[in-house]
Design a protein around this motif. Structure first.
Motif, mmCIF file in Angstrom:
data_model
loop_
_atom_site.group_PDB
_atom_site.id
_atom_site.type_symbol
_atom_site.label_atom_id
_atom_site.label_comp_id
_atom_site.label_asym_id
_atom_site.label_seq_id
_atom_site.Cartn_x
_atom_site.Cartn_y
_atom_site.Cartn_z
ATOM 1 N N ASP A 218 0.470 -1.402 -0.180
ATOM 2 C CA ASP A 218 0.367 -0.222 -0.126
ATOM 3 C C ASP A 218 1.179 1.596 -0.464
ATOM 4 O OD1 ASP A 218 1.070 0.248 2.484
ATOM 5 O OD2 ASP A 218 -0.838 -0.138 4.086
ATOM 6 N N PHE B 193 -2.076 -13.670 0.372
ATOM 7 C CA PHE B 193 -2.128 -13.410 1.441
ATOM 8 C C PHE B 193 -3.113 -12.031 0.984
ATOM 9 C CE2 PHE B 193 -0.926 -9.041 3.673
ATOM 10 C CZ PHE B 193 -1.668 -8.972 5.001
ATOM 11 N N TYR B 194 -3.632 -11.312 1.556
ATOM 12 C CA TYR B 194 -5.093 -10.738 1.709
ATOM 13 C C TYR B 194 -4.852 -9.914 2.795
ATOM 14 C CZ TYR B 194 -7.670 -12.359 -2.847
ATOM 15 O OH TYR B 194 -7.911 -12.838 -3.635
ATOM 16 N N ARG B 195 -4.795 -8.434 2.347
ATOM 17 C CA ARG B 195 -4.867 -7.569 4.038
ATOM 18 C C ARG B 195 -6.668 -6.902 3.397
ATOM 19 N NH1 ARG B 195 -1.788 -2.233 5.699
ATOM 20 N NH2 ARG B 195 -0.887 -3.029 3.916
ATOM 21 N N ILE C 11 8.267 -8.816 -2.768
ATOM 22 C CA ILE C 11 8.043 -8.329 -1.280
ATOM 23 C C ILE C 11 8.739 -7.317 -1.740
ATOM 24 C CG2 ILE C 11 7.423 -7.819 0.922
ATOM 25 C CD1 ILE C 11 6.150 -10.436 0.542
ATOM 26 N N LYS C 12 10.192 -7.600 -1.875
ATOM 27 C CA LYS C 12 11.550 -6.604 -1.331
ATOM 28 C C LYS C 12 11.287 -5.512 -3.005
ATOM 29 C CE LYS C 12 14.295 -8.163 1.592
ATOM 30 N NZ LYS C 12 14.386 -8.747 2.037
ATOM 31 N N ILE D 44 0.203 -8.014 9.550
ATOM 32 C CA ILE D 44 0.870 -8.850 8.916
ATOM 33 C C ILE D 44 1.500 -10.102 9.355
ATOM 34 C CG2 ILE D 44 2.037 -8.503 6.623
ATOM 35 C CD1 ILE D 44 1.325 -5.407 6.693
ATOM 36 N N ASN E 231 3.280 -0.793 2.606
ATOM 37 C CA ASN E 231 3.379 -2.514 3.634
ATOM 38 C C ASN E 231 2.418 -3.334 3.252
ATOM 39 O OD1 ASN E 231 4.145 -1.078 6.444
ATOM 40 N ND2 ASN E 231 2.575 0.174 6.364
ATOM 41 N N LEU E 232 2.939 -4.682 2.705
ATOM 42 C CA LEU E 232 1.972 -5.247 2.312
ATOM 43 C C LEU E 232 0.327 -5.816 2.113
ATOM 44 C CD1 LEU E 232 3.168 -8.129 0.158
ATOM 45 C CD2 LEU E 232 2.403 -9.866 2.540
ATOM 46 N N LYS E 233 0.076 -6.242 1.516
ATOM 47 C CA LYS E 233 -1.615 -5.784 0.987
ATOM 48 C C LYS E 233 -2.160 -6.710 0.744
ATOM 49 C CE LYS E 233 -5.709 -3.730 0.450
ATOM 50 N NZ LYS E 233 -6.251 -3.079 2.159
ATOM 51 N N ALA E 234 -1.059 -7.456 -0.543
ATOM 52 C CA ALA E 234 -1.800 -8.588 -1.225
ATOM 53 C C ALA E 234 -0.223 -9.322 -1.661
ATOM 54 C CB ALA E 234 -2.622 -9.084 -2.301
#
Lengths: 165, 165, 165, 165
Positions: free
Chosen positions: B64, C72-74, B87-88, C83, B68-71
């Motif tokens: 986002d 993964f989902y947020r 991710i990185k 997370i 920060n990880l969203k999906a």
């Protein structure tokens, strides 16, 4: 966990008593086809034989299909610092489904993947990590060897990998 | 955390009782305009479609506006080692508000930002991380893709990013 | 890796030309029976539905049989700090083949496994991590949910896990 | 490292040429009496036999007198999360020259060493880590076992340790 184990034993006893085919069985914990300890021992033995033949003391690490440590040996006089390197070589090979030599060749200065070693808590990008492919042509893990020159390391890894072909 | 929830429930009940418009409402928890899960799913779908079209199994990560990880999705046979890289890549793109290809070009040996990958617990400096810019021209996050060549990775990331333009 | 891909393409073309059945095929990269992305999406959808029903925004993480992140989902407004917790819950459940609730119950102060959370770079020992067992009774991964009370988290995880029974 | 090896080869060639008994020999790399791979294999075999007898799949780790990994086996279905725990148990036992059970008993809430597990990148304070003492009454390393209840783990560790008494 002791209590847990006792509960499991009790449940098992009850199952045996009733023999009810409808009873839920314990789930299968390991995917079919993943590397076995017997295979890992065979690989270690073949790798050790090669290491002894070339007279270079080695660290030899084996990971399973999920990249998790399955077996490890360190010979007398093998570098302490190569414990981590041998494990990381095996992990690196499985994480990218290619030898660390191949991954290294595309990760040098000026190459497309330059800097990839900063990922995954540290990859190793020189030879000595090799895939373990079984007789059914399935990747069941990887072997990483460290202790001599990278060519020596790789020759020991390949000797190990050949044991399950 | 249970206690927290009970408190919330209690506050909600009181609100419903009084219906007082002047009552302090729960604070808004997410910035207006930040990426939604619905948008992330749309991006993932577009990226998957491209990955299938070029027949390269991919790891696809979306962060986002806060980085920060969203999906996240990993396709069958996609490199395990590319979970972290994808991710990185997304994090790197958002942290510096440019694609990882662009950041990489100024971080090579002899370039001004050489060595920047050692910061932030590890950045990725090759193509495959792309900003997510919405229809209002606002950066709402980033997408990182890893699994093929860096050009393939970037093409999948761009297909994903195009889904919310 | 681009060069690598081109080489692979070339090798593949040559294979197709000759159609020699003796030619070594690409090795199988994923163990048969491991969780697929389609299964993970089904699990995520079921978990989301439950989270929406109880009106608690959640982080939902799925790992495969090797404990590696698969999806993964947020949701909007779900805790950023969850997370990591949701991923660690999924990893913890698979690493010990039991729910995090069960593992937590034997790891409390005075219990046999007190202190276990210091291993594996941090485990989570409260409810919300649940095994994923498929219709063949094989453990194919785990789901970790974080965002509400531990009971709410676990109810969402169980709703997800039920989707592939 | 290749260069290193070449240098060694060169030095060796020179030694062979002169055969001078006064020539400085390569320094001895390993302390006399430290655990050998042959001993580690014997210990692993004894531990495996016990694990099979009690029908609990185990992770078994052996460290040398310096606390560095010497050998490791993971049986089928043994917890993935116990790889790290078994190694940490062996390290913990050697680092403090007592079993993890004993160290654990003085590290509980309210005890003198409460909190010690936060040191050394994570110690394990429950049973299953046991010292390896040879026939000359010298501590030559430690064994750590993880996979069942702590009592089961310790019984397997003790069976392993007994193999070199």
């Amino acid at each position: 966990m002791k209590k847990l184990m006792l509960t499991t034993t009790l449940a098992l006893s009850l199952m045996l008593l009733c023999c009810a085919p409808a009873l839920a069985a314990d789930p299968v914990k390991t995917l079919s086809g993943d590397i076995t300890l017997a295979q890992a021992q065979k690989i270690l033995a073949a790798a050790l034989k090669k290491a002894e033949a070339i007279k270079v003391p080695m660290n030899i690490a084996i990971v399973d299909a999920g990249g998790n440590l399955k077996a490890f040996y360190r010979q007398e006089d093998a570098f302490i610092g190569s414990i981590d390197i041998s494990i990381k070589k095996a992990v690196t090979a499985r994480y990218f489904n290619m030898s660390t030599r191949t991954l290294g060749s595309v990760s040098q200065v000026g190459q497309p993947l330059y800097g990839i070693e900063a990922s995954n808590d540290g990859l190793i990008l020189f030879a000595g990590g090799v895939l373990l492919v079984d007789a059914n042509n399935v990747i069941i893990g990887a072997i990483g060897v460290s202790g001599g020159s990278v060519d020596e390391d790789e020759s020991v890894a390949m000797a190990g990998a050949a044991a399950i072909k």
